[in-house]
Design a protein around this motif. Sequence first.
Motif, PDB file in Angstrom:
ATOM      1  N   ARG A  64       0.815  -1.215   0.000  1.00  0.00           N
ATOM      2  CA  ARG A  64       0.000   0.000   0.000  1.00  0.00           C
ATOM      3  C   ARG A  64       0.850   1.268   0.000  1.00  0.00           C
ATOM      4  NH1 ARG A  64      -5.250   1.116   3.790  1.00  0.00           N
ATOM      5  NH2 ARG A  64      -5.335   3.341   3.509  1.00  0.00           N
ATOM      6  N   ILE A  65       1.976   1.253   0.714  1.00  0.00           N
ATOM      7  CA  ILE A  65       2.782   2.475   0.806  1.00  0.00           C
ATOM      8  C   ILE A  65       3.953   2.481  -0.181  1.00  0.00           C
ATOM      9  CG2 ILE A  65       2.118   2.956   3.188  1.00  0.00           C
ATOM     10  CD1 ILE A  65       4.731   1.800   4.148  1.00  0.00           C
ATOM     11  N   ALA A  66       4.128   1.406  -0.936  1.00  0.00           N
ATOM     12  CA  ALA A  66       5.222   1.352  -1.917  1.00  0.00           C
ATOM     13  C   ALA A  66       4.959   2.346  -3.054  1.00  0.00           C
ATOM     14  CB  ALA A  66       5.353  -0.056  -2.486  1.00  0.00           C
ATOM     15  N   PRO A  67       6.024   2.953  -3.561  1.00  0.00           N
ATOM     16  CA  PRO A  67       5.848   3.899  -4.666  1.00  0.00           C
ATOM     17  C   PRO A  67       5.480   3.187  -5.966  1.00  0.00           C
ATOM     18  CG  PRO A  67       8.176   3.582  -4.226  1.00  0.00           C
ATOM     19  CD  PRO A  67       7.421   2.836  -3.153  1.00  0.00           C
ATOM     20  N   ASP A  68       4.780   3.898  -6.812  1.00  0.00           N
ATOM     21  CA  ASP A  68       4.438   3.405  -8.140  1.00  0.00           C
ATOM     22  C   ASP A  68       5.739   3.291  -8.943  1.00  0.00           C
ATOM     23  OD1 ASP A  68       3.925   3.757 -11.025  1.00  0.00           O
ATOM     24  OD2 ASP A  68       1.832   3.865 -10.407  1.00  0.00           O
ATOM     25  N   PRO A  69       6.006   2.148  -9.572  1.00  0.00           N
ATOM     26  CA  PRO A  69       7.243   1.987 -10.347  1.00  0.00           C
ATOM     27  C   PRO A  69       7.431   3.058 -11.428  1.00  0.00           C
ATOM     28  CG  PRO A  69       6.159  -0.126 -10.080  1.00  0.00           C
ATOM     29  CD  PRO A  69       5.214   0.920  -9.547  1.00  0.00           C
ATOM     30  N   ASP A  70       6.336   3.522 -12.037  1.00  0.00           N
ATOM     31  CA  ASP A  70       6.453   4.581 -13.048  1.00  0.00           C
ATOM     32  C   ASP A  70       6.924   5.893 -12.422  1.00  0.00           C
ATOM     33  OD1 ASP A  70       5.647   2.841 -15.036  1.00  0.00           O
ATOM     34  OD2 ASP A  70       3.541   3.437 -14.907  1.00  0.00           O
ATOM     35  N   GLU A  71       6.476   6.170 -11.195  1.00  0.00           N
ATOM     36  CA  GLU A  71       6.937   7.375 -10.490  1.00  0.00           C
ATOM     37  C   GLU A  71       8.428   7.278 -10.191  1.00  0.00           C
ATOM     38  OE1 GLU A  71       4.667   8.347  -6.993  1.00  0.00           O
ATOM     39  OE2 GLU A  71       2.776   7.943  -8.001  1.00  0.00           O
ATOM     40  N   VAL A  72       8.869   6.086  -9.785  1.00  0.00           N
ATOM     41  CA  VAL A  72      10.290   5.889  -9.499  1.00  0.00           C
ATOM     42  C   VAL A  72      11.111   6.126 -10.765  1.00  0.00           C
ATOM     43  CG1 VAL A  72      12.046   4.207  -8.777  1.00  0.00           C
ATOM     44  CG2 VAL A  72       9.829   4.286  -7.604  1.00  0.00           C
ATOM     45  N   THR A  73      10.654   5.568 -11.880  1.00  0.00           N
ATOM     46  CA  THR A  73      11.351   5.753 -13.158  1.00  0.00           C
ATOM     47  C   THR A  73      11.442   7.225 -13.519  1.00  0.00           C
ATOM     48  OG1 THR A  73      10.648   3.569 -13.918  1.00  0.00           O
ATOM     49  CG2 THR A  73      11.332   5.139 -15.612  1.00  0.00           C
ATOM     50  N   ALA A  74      10.365   7.959 -13.319  1.00  0.00           N
ATOM     51  CA  ALA A  74      10.359   9.392 -13.647  1.00  0.00           C
ATOM     52  C   ALA A  74      11.347  10.156 -12.766  1.00  0.00           C
ATOM     53  CB  ALA A  74       8.954   9.964 -13.496  1.00  0.00           C
ATOM     54  N   LEU A  88      14.885  12.747  -3.865  1.00  0.00           N
ATOM     55  CA  LEU A  88      14.296  11.464  -3.466  1.00  0.00           C
ATOM     56  C   LEU A  88      13.796  11.500  -2.026  1.00  0.00           C
ATOM     57  CD1 LEU A  88      16.845   9.004  -5.094  1.00  0.00           C
ATOM     58  CD2 LEU A  88      14.425   9.215  -5.690  1.00  0.00           C
ATOM     59  N   MET A  89      14.576  12.080  -1.120  1.00  0.00           N
ATOM     60  CA  MET A  89      14.159  12.150   0.286  1.00  0.00           C
ATOM     61  C   MET A  89      12.946  13.069   0.439  1.00  0.00           C
ATOM     62  SD  MET A  89      16.066   9.979   1.685  1.00  0.00           S
ATOM     63  CE  MET A  89      16.245   9.162   0.090  1.00  0.00           C
ATOM     64  N   GLY A  90      12.928  14.177  -0.301  1.00  0.00           N
ATOM     65  CA  GLY A  90      11.760  15.054  -0.287  1.00  0.00           C
ATOM     66  C   GLY A  90      10.533  14.345  -0.827  1.00  0.00           C
ATOM     67  N   TRP A  91      10.742  13.563  -1.879  1.00  0.00           N
ATOM     68  CA  TRP A  91       9.652  12.800  -2.487  1.00  0.00           C
ATOM     69  C   TRP A  91       9.101  11.793  -1.481  1.00  0.00           C
ATOM     70  CZ3 TRP A  91      10.170   7.682  -5.088  1.00  0.00           C
ATOM     71  CH2 TRP A  91       9.032   7.336  -5.802  1.00  0.00           C
ATOM     72  N   ILE A  92       9.990  11.089  -0.777  1.00  0.00           N
ATOM     73  CA  ILE A  92       9.549  10.137   0.251  1.00  0.00           C
ATOM     74  C   ILE A  92       8.764  10.862   1.336  1.00  0.00           C
ATOM     75  CG2 ILE A  92      10.388   8.655   2.136  1.00  0.00           C
ATOM     76  CD1 ILE A  92      12.683   7.843   0.170  1.00  0.00           C
ATOM     77  N   ASN A  93       9.257  12.006   1.753  1.00  0.00           N
ATOM     78  CA  ASN A  93       8.575  12.775   2.787  1.00  0.00           C
ATOM     79  C   ASN A  93       7.163  13.205   2.334  1.00  0.00           C
ATOM     80  OD1 ASN A  93       8.897  13.936   5.473  1.00  0.00           O
ATOM     81  ND2 ASN A  93       8.647  15.875   4.398  1.00  0.00           N
ATOM     82  N   ARG A  94       7.039  13.602   1.092  1.00  0.00           N
ATOM     83  CA  ARG A  94       5.713  13.973   0.567  1.00  0.00           C
ATOM     84  C   ARG A  94       4.791  12.763   0.497  1.00  0.00           C
ATOM     85  NH1 ARG A  94       9.261  16.974  -2.513  1.00  0.00           N
ATOM     86  NH2 ARG A  94       9.209  15.522  -4.274  1.00  0.00           N
ATOM     87  N   ARG A  95       5.361  11.602   0.173  1.00  0.00           N
ATOM     88  CA  ARG A  95       4.552  10.378   0.094  1.00  0.00           C
ATOM     89  C   ARG A  95       3.974  10.028   1.474  1.00  0.00           C
ATOM     90  NH1 ARG A  95       4.110   6.757  -3.154  1.00  0.00           N
ATOM     91  NH2 ARG A  95       4.623   5.040  -1.749  1.00  0.00           N
ATOM     92  N   ARG A 136      20.478  -1.284  -1.852  1.00  0.00           N
ATOM     93  CA  ARG A 136      20.806  -1.812  -3.185  1.00  0.00           C
ATOM     94  C   ARG A 136      20.415  -0.816  -4.274  1.00  0.00           C
ATOM     95  NH1 ARG A 136      19.839  -6.482  -2.077  1.00  0.00           N
ATOM     96  NH2 ARG A 136      17.587  -6.408  -2.053  1.00  0.00           N
ATOM     97  N   PHE A 137      19.220  -0.252  -4.177  1.00  0.00           N
ATOM     98  CA  PHE A 137      18.742   0.734  -5.152  1.00  0.00           C
ATOM     99  C   PHE A 137      19.711   1.919  -5.216  1.00  0.00           C
ATOM    100  CE2 PHE A 137      16.395   4.623  -6.092  1.00  0.00           C
ATOM    101  CZ  PHE A 137      15.715   4.279  -7.254  1.00  0.00           C
TER     102      PHE A 137
END
Length: 194
Positions: A64-74, A88-95, A136-137
């Motif tokens: 449920r809380i995992a990011p959409d793979p297309d969003e990660v690619t973008a 990326l950290m800001g994006w995680i915080n917004r999520r 790893r990512f």
Amino acid sequence: MVRNPERRAALVDAAIEVLARDGARGLTFRAVDTAAGVPQGTASNYFASRDDLLAQVTAQIHQRIAPDPDEVTAVMAAPPSRALVVELMGWINRRVAENRTGYLAMLELRLEATRRPELRAELTRAIRATLDDDIRFHLENGLPGDRTAVVLIYLAMTGLMLEQLTLPGVVPDEETEGLISALVDRAIGPEDEK
């Protein structure tokens, strides 16, 4: 046990909502049935016990809380840099802000895991796997910073999320972006000036 995957998923989603709203003590089959809008007794037909329900929530909440793979690619279209790590950290915080219920339920699971050894083992396994995936990512994408830097950022971001979810006035929103940038600077060093 009844086998209707859609109904089971709806019950687990309702359990996540109840967990976030009422805490672990409020997570009963009756509360889940009410939240899911199904007849009383339905959840007990799908889960052998409350522990079984908690295990299903633990498994589902990460999806449920995992990011959409297309969003990660973008997001990863930018070249690897300190600035990208900050983004990326800001994006995680917004999520976290966008999926407050899911993250609050995760906090409740963590607290409940301190009292339930089986849940602790499962949640530890799941969180450790997520952290290993994050490391790893980071390394495979050539982002600056080593494994230790990634773990330090993870620990600091987890603390920031805890504050924002539970006591949002402790760290005002307007300070968050600067704090994340400073965190990345201290963990991996500032961007090389050329």
